[in-house]
Design a protein around this motif. Structure first.
Motif, PDB file in Angstrom:
ATOM      1  N   HIS A   1      45.321  -5.340  60.516  1.00 49.05           N
ATOM      2  CA  HIS A   1      46.162  -6.135  59.611  1.00 49.05           C
ATOM      3  C   HIS A   1      45.324  -6.466  58.374  1.00 49.05           C
ATOM      4  N   PRO A   2      45.942  -6.554  57.192  1.00 50.35           N
ATOM      5  CA  PRO A   2      45.170  -6.844  55.973  1.00 50.35           C
ATOM      6  C   PRO A   2      44.231  -8.047  56.074  1.00 50.35           C
ATOM      7  N   LYS A   3      44.572  -9.044  56.912  1.00 50.67           N
ATOM      8  CA  LYS A   3      43.701 -10.221  57.089  1.00 50.67           C
ATOM      9  C   LYS A   3      42.318  -9.821  57.612  1.00 50.67           C
ATOM     10  N   PHE A   4      42.273  -8.697  58.352  1.00 48.66           N
ATOM     11  CA  PHE A   4      41.025  -8.204  58.933  1.00 48.66           C
ATOM     12  C   PHE A   4      39.977  -7.934  57.841  1.00 48.66           C
TER      13      PHE A   4
ATOM     14  N   ILE B   1      34.226  -4.134  50.992  1.00 48.48           N
ATOM     15  CA  ILE B   1      33.437  -3.626  49.856  1.00 48.48           C
ATOM     16  C   ILE B   1      34.103  -2.392  49.230  1.00 48.48           C
ATOM     17  N   PRO B   2      34.401  -1.327  49.993  1.00 42.53           N
ATOM     18  CA  PRO B   2      35.112  -0.210  49.347  1.00 42.53           C
ATOM     19  C   PRO B   2      36.503  -0.588  48.825  1.00 42.53           C
ATOM     20  N   HIS B   3      37.089  -1.669  49.352  1.00 39.99           N
ATOM     21  CA  HIS B   3      38.398  -2.108  48.840  1.00 39.99           C
ATOM     22  C   HIS B   3      38.299  -2.689  47.423  1.00 39.99           C
ATOM     23  N   LEU B   4      37.079  -2.862  46.915  1.00 37.01           N
ATOM     24  CA  LEU B   4      36.909  -3.322  45.530  1.00 37.01           C
ATOM     25  C   LEU B   4      37.193  -2.208  44.525  1.00 37.01           C
ATOM     26  N   PHE B   5      37.262  -0.958  45.005  1.00 41.30           N
ATOM     27  CA  PHE B   5      37.345   0.205  44.107  1.00 41.30           C
ATOM     28  C   PHE B   5      38.677   0.937  44.253  1.00 41.30           C
ATOM     29  N   SER B   6      39.016   1.697  43.203  1.00 44.61           N
ATOM     30  CA  SER B   6      40.265   2.471  43.260  1.00 44.61           C
ATOM     31  C   SER B   6      40.032   3.986  43.152  1.00 44.61           C
ATOM     32  N   LYS B   7      38.913   4.399  42.567  1.00 43.58           N
ATOM     33  CA  LYS B   7      38.630   5.828  42.427  1.00 43.58           C
ATOM     34  C   LYS B   7      38.109   6.380  43.755  1.00 43.58           C
TER      35      LYS B   7
ATOM     36  N   ASN C   1      30.515   6.863  62.373  1.00 40.56           N
ATOM     37  CA  ASN C   1      31.870   6.956  62.946  1.00 40.56           C
ATOM     38  C   ASN C   1      32.790   5.887  62.363  1.00 40.56           C
ATOM     39  N   MET C   2      32.236   4.719  62.068  1.00 41.60           N
ATOM     40  CA  MET C   2      33.021   3.665  61.419  1.00 41.60           C
ATOM     41  C   MET C   2      33.415   4.111  60.005  1.00 41.60           C
ATOM     42  N   PHE C   3      32.445   4.665  59.268  1.00 42.70           N
ATOM     43  CA  PHE C   3      32.713   5.195  57.926  1.00 42.70           C
ATOM     44  C   PHE C   3      33.820   6.253  57.981  1.00 42.70           C
ATOM     45  N   LEU C   4      33.746   7.149  58.968  1.00 41.84           N
ATOM     46  CA  LEU C   4      34.773   8.196  59.104  1.00 41.84           C
ATOM     47  C   LEU C   4      36.147   7.584  59.404  1.00 41.84           C
ATOM     48  N   ARG C   5      36.162   6.554  60.243  1.00 41.72           N
ATOM     49  CA  ARG C   5      37.448   5.877  60.515  1.00 41.72           C
ATOM     50  C   ARG C   5      38.041   5.339  59.213  1.00 41.72           C
ATOM     51  N   TRP C   6      37.218   4.685  58.422  1.00 41.21           N
ATOM     52  CA  TRP C   6      37.688   4.125  57.148  1.00 41.21           C
ATOM     53  C   TRP C   6      38.306   5.198  56.253  1.00 41.21           C
ATOM     54  N   MET C   7      37.643   6.359  56.170  1.00 44.52           N
ATOM     55  CA  MET C   7      38.051   7.406  55.226  1.00 44.52           C
ATOM     56  C   MET C   7      39.234   8.239  55.712  1.00 44.52           C
ATOM     57  N   VAL C   8      39.281   8.491  57.017  1.00 45.01           N
ATOM     58  CA  VAL C   8      40.213   9.494  57.554  1.00 45.01           C
ATOM     59  C   VAL C   8      41.524   8.879  58.024  1.00 45.01           C
ATOM     60  N   ARG C   9      41.446   7.714  58.661  1.00 52.23           N
ATOM     61  CA  ARG C   9      42.620   7.132  59.301  1.00 52.23           C
ATOM     62  C   ARG C   9      43.524   6.453  58.274  1.00 52.23           C
TER      63      ARG C   9
ATOM     64  N   ASP D   1      46.296   3.919  58.242  1.00 49.79           N
ATOM     65  CA  ASP D   1      46.922   3.005  59.214  1.00 49.79           C
ATOM     66  C   ASP D   1      48.213   2.369  58.708  1.00 49.79           C
ATOM     67  N   LYS D   2      48.661   2.753  57.512  1.00 43.27           N
ATOM     68  CA  LYS D   2      49.907   2.241  56.915  1.00 43.27           C
ATOM     69  C   LYS D   2      49.882   0.724  56.638  1.00 43.27           C
ATOM     70  N   THR D   3      48.789   0.045  56.993  1.00 46.50           N
ATOM     71  CA  THR D   3      48.731  -1.403  56.730  1.00 46.50           C
ATOM     72  C   THR D   3      47.738  -1.727  55.617  1.00 46.50           C
ATOM     73  N   GLY D   4      47.007  -0.694  55.124  1.00 45.07           N
ATOM     74  CA  GLY D   4      46.089  -0.919  54.012  1.00 45.07           C
ATOM     75  C   GLY D   4      44.711  -1.398  54.404  1.00 45.07           C
ATOM     76  N   VAL D   5      44.325  -1.230  55.686  1.00 45.24           N
ATOM     77  CA  VAL D   5      42.950  -1.568  56.084  1.00 45.24           C
ATOM     78  C   VAL D   5      42.091  -0.309  55.956  1.00 45.24           C
ATOM     79  N   ASP D   6      42.332   0.689  56.806  1.00 37.47           N
ATOM     80  CA  ASP D   6      41.654   1.984  56.641  1.00 37.47           C
ATOM     81  C   ASP D   6      42.309   2.743  55.485  1.00 37.47           C
ATOM     82  N   PHE D   7      41.518   3.590  54.823  1.00 36.62           N
ATOM     83  CA  PHE D   7      41.959   4.173  53.544  1.00 36.62           C
ATOM     84  C   PHE D   7      42.799   5.450  53.683  1.00 36.62           C
ATOM     85  N   GLY D   8      42.408   6.329  54.618  1.00 38.46           N
ATOM     86  CA  GLY D   8      43.139   7.587  54.788  1.00 38.46           C
ATOM     87  C   GLY D   8      43.119   8.488  53.573  1.00 38.46           C
ATOM     88  N   ILE D   9      41.983   8.478  52.831  1.00 40.43           N
ATOM     89  CA  ILE D   9      41.934   9.273  51.585  1.00 40.43           C
ATOM     90  C   ILE D   9      41.377  10.682  51.806  1.00 40.43           C
ATOM     91  N   TRP D  10      40.869  10.963  53.020  1.00 33.92           N
ATOM     92  CA  TRP D  10      40.344  12.307  53.291  1.00 33.92           C
ATOM     93  C   TRP D  10      41.433  13.138  53.955  1.00 33.92           C
TER      94      TRP D  10
END
Length: 254
Positions: A19-22, A30-36, A168-176, A178-187
Motif C-alpha cells: 500500500h502507498p503508506k508502506f 528514495i527512488p520514488h523521488l525521481f521520474s526518469k 533481490n529487493m532491488f529487482l522486486r522494486w524494478m520488475v514487479r 503492483d498497481k498500487t504504486g509501491v513497486d515500480f514495474g519499469i523493467w
C-alpha cells in the motif's frame, strides 16, 4: 492453518502492506523521488546496496547519497569527473565507504556504457526461471574494470549460496508492477514470475513460523525452498508475499 487458510491469511496481509503508506517508512521512498527511468533505477540500486541495518539510518544515508550525486544520479554516473568522485569522500554507511561508493559509480557507468544498462545486464537468459545466474553474471560485468577487492563483498553472488537479499529487493522494486504504486514495474523486459523473495532475518523467521521454510540458514538454498512454496500460492507474482512476511515480522513482531 491449512494451505487454503494460509494463502487467504497471506493474501490479506499483502493487501494491508502493499500500500502507498508502506513507502513512508521504507527505503523505496528514495527512488520514488525521481521520474526518469535511469534516475529511478540507479537511485534504487544504490539505495538497495546500502539497505542493511536500521531503516531510518538507511533512508538518511541514501538521502545524503542522492545529494552528493546532485540529485541527478544518471547524469552523475554517466558524466562524472575525478574531481566529482572526490566529493564523495565524506560518505559512509556501515562498512560501505567512499572507496566502495566511488567504485560503484565507475562500475555503474561501465554497465551503462558497455552492457546496455542495469535492466539489460540483469536480465534472465537461456530459459532460466530465477535470477541466480543473472546476478552472478552481473557481478562479473560490474567488476570487469579495475577495482579494489574490498568492494566485491557489496554485490552478493547466489552461485556462492548467498541469498542476495539486497539485489533481490532491488529487482522486486524494478520488475514487479503492483498497481498500487509501491513497486515500480519499469523493467518491461523482465518477468515477475522469476523474482525471488528478499530473504532476511524478519521474513525468514516469519516463513519458518508459517512452515514455508525449514532450512535454518538464510542462504540461496533456503531461498529456493521459500520460492517453491510461494510459487505454489502465486506462480505469476510470488514475491508479493514479501510484503506479508516483512510486514508480519517488522510491524507485527509475528
Amino acid at each position: 492453518m491449512n494451505k487454503t487458510e494460509l494463502k487467504e491469511f497471506l493474501d490479506e496481509k499483502v493487501l494491508q502492506y502493499n500500500h502507498p503508506k508502506f513507502i513512508e517508512s521504507d527505503p523505496i521512498q528514495i527512488p520514488h523521488l525521481f521520474s526518469k527511468k535511469e534516475d529511478i533505477e540507479i537511485s534504487a540500486f544504490l539505495t538497495a546496496t546500502i539497505s542493511w541495518g536500521n531503516r531510518k539510518m538507511i533512508i538518511n544515508n541514501a538521502t545524503k547519497l542522492m545529494k552528493l550525486l546532485d540529485n541527478a544520479p544518471y547524469d552523475f554516473v554517466l558524466n562524472h569527473t575525478n574531481k566529482d568522485l572526490e566529493h564523495l569522500n565524506s560518505f559512509v554507511h556501515r562498512t560501505f565507504n567512499h572507496i566502495d561508493l566511488q567504485q560503484f559509480i565507475k562500475s555503474t557507468q561501465h554497465i551503462y556504457k558497455n552492457h546496455g544498462g542495469l535492466e539489460e545486464s540483469l536480465s534472465v537468459k537461456n530459459n532460466s526461471k530465477t535470477y541466480q545466474k543473472a546476478i552472478h553474471e552481473f557481478k562479473l560485468k560490474f567488476f570487469e574494470i579495475n577495482h579494489q577487492q574490498r568492494t566485491q563483498k557489496h554485490v552478493s553472488d547466489p552461485l556462492k549460496n548467498s541469498a542476495a537479499k539486497r539485489i533481490n529487493m532491488f529487482l522486486r522494486w524494478m520488475v514487479r508492477n503492483d498497481k498500487t504504486g509501491v513497486d515500480f514495474g519499469i523493467w518491461k523486459t523482465h518477468n515477475p514470475a522469476n523474482l525471488s523473495c528478499p530473504l532476511d532475518v524478519h521474513s525468514g523467521n516469519v516463513a519458518r513460523k508459517l512452515k514455508l521454510l525449514k532450512r535454518k540458514q538464510n542462504d540461496w538454498k533456503a531461498l529456493e525452498e521459500l520460492d517453491f512454496n510461494l510459487r505454489k500460492m502465486d506462480k505469476n507474482d510470488p514475491v508479493k508475499y514479501d510484503f506479508a512476511l516483512f510486514g508480519l515480522g517488522v510491524f507485527e513482531k509475528f
